[in-house]
Design an enzyme around this catalytic site. Sequence first.
Site, mmCIF file in Angstrom:
data_model
loop_
_atom_site.group_PDB
_atom_site.id
_atom_site.type_symbol
_atom_site.label_atom_id
_atom_site.label_comp_id
_atom_site.label_asym_id
_atom_site.label_seq_id
_atom_site.Cartn_x
_atom_site.Cartn_y
_atom_site.Cartn_z
ATOM 1 N N HIS A 94 35.900 87.346 20.772
ATOM 2 C CA HIS A 94 36.551 86.533 21.794
ATOM 3 C C HIS A 94 35.499 85.765 22.587
ATOM 4 O O HIS A 94 34.299 86.017 22.468
ATOM 5 C CB HIS A 94 37.379 87.399 22.752
ATOM 6 C CG HIS A 94 38.670 87.867 22.168
ATOM 7 N ND1 HIS A 94 38.766 89.001 21.387
ATOM 8 C CD2 HIS A 94 39.921 87.343 22.224
ATOM 9 C CE1 HIS A 94 40.030 89.169 21.001
ATOM 10 N NE2 HIS A 94 40.746 88.169 21.499
ATOM 11 N N HIS A 95 35.966 84.867 23.430
ATOM 12 C CA HIS A 95 35.115 84.034 24.271
ATOM 13 C C HIS A 95 34.312 84.874 25.265
ATOM 14 O O HIS A 95 34.626 86.030 25.537
ATOM 15 C CB HIS A 95 35.972 83.009 25.024
ATOM 16 C CG HIS A 95 37.103 83.641 25.779
ATOM 17 N ND1 HIS A 95 36.976 84.113 27.064
ATOM 18 C CD2 HIS A 95 38.386 83.911 25.409
ATOM 19 C CE1 HIS A 95 38.118 84.635 27.469
ATOM 20 N NE2 HIS A 95 38.998 84.527 26.484
ATOM 21 N N THR B 236 44.634 93.257 21.283
ATOM 22 C CA THR B 236 45.060 93.087 19.891
ATOM 23 C C THR B 236 44.371 94.089 18.983
ATOM 24 O O THR B 236 44.999 94.679 18.092
ATOM 25 C CB THR B 236 44.748 91.662 19.417
ATOM 26 O OG1 THR B 236 45.404 90.734 20.280
ATOM 27 C CG2 THR B 236 45.221 91.447 17.993
ATOM 28 N N LYS C 172 35.987 86.932 28.398
ATOM 29 C CA LYS C 172 36.928 88.061 28.285
ATOM 30 C C LYS C 172 36.302 89.310 28.890
ATOM 31 O O LYS C 172 35.153 89.646 28.587
ATOM 32 C CB LYS C 172 37.307 88.299 26.826
ATOM 33 C CG LYS C 172 38.409 89.350 26.656
ATOM 34 C CD LYS C 172 38.955 89.347 25.243
ATOM 35 C CE LYS C 172 40.046 90.403 25.059
ATOM 36 N NZ LYS C 172 41.189 90.200 25.946
#
Length: 269
Positions: A157-158, A168, A161
């Site tokens: 993720h970026h 998820t 986060k």
Amino acid sequence: MAAPAIVVMGGSGRMGRMLCDLVRASDAMRLAGIVEAPGHDWAGRDLGTAMGGAEIGVPVTDDPAAMVAGADAVIDFTTPAATVAMSRLCAETGTAHIVGTTGLTEDDIAAVDGAGAHTVVVRAGNMSLGVNLMTQLVRQVAASLDADYDIEIVEAHHRHKVDAPSGTALMLGEAAAEGRGVTLGDVADRGRDGITGARDRGDIGFAAIRGGDVVGEHDVIFAGAGERLILRHVASDRSVFARGALKAALWAQGRAPGAYDMRDVLGLR
């Protein structure tokens, strides 16, 4: 029948703005208002003027009781504390609560799902169609391959986060554990550093990557002797999560109170 009235939590954030845009563009629902944190600069203003334009007739509040009581659904991608507080309010008002917030603890989840005794709660670690189909596949593969196949979940993720593993990744881990007939908390390996020793048979491992502007990538690896099966989902646009939440908000209308997830919404159970 009138279009359902939707309230968006945290409309000033990236996901909140996207939700607002999609609800306003939809003929199937209407944007009734925005809830922001106490003392937020937007509170007490019209959404249009808060965003630097003309008034659009959508109020922003940091005192949501009256707004939520008049709404059909609240869509919530905010923080665990804000989500738990909103779950209590939705339980009191009978308003559907659509929850995409990640980083929830077990106690948080119990509180949010507990509101399902009084209203419709749809909670998912990820609301995209593709991820929920992948979750089903993970469950089936885990049930078919025994513990000779190691399960590893890798997510990216970026840089902004704040929680890891992602909601998820944990959802995929839960699916794998269900397929194996075990409890994820008993077999999860959520961090390796230094001399850790050999991998324990039957563990479900997690690894998290953070960097750049990655929207979301998830791999579930089933690694056996001589072969690996890899299931992968790549999200390139956050709108997949927002569209799933809108679908859940429409699905929730007229449903009996209960704690649901996207498998219910998509008819995958």
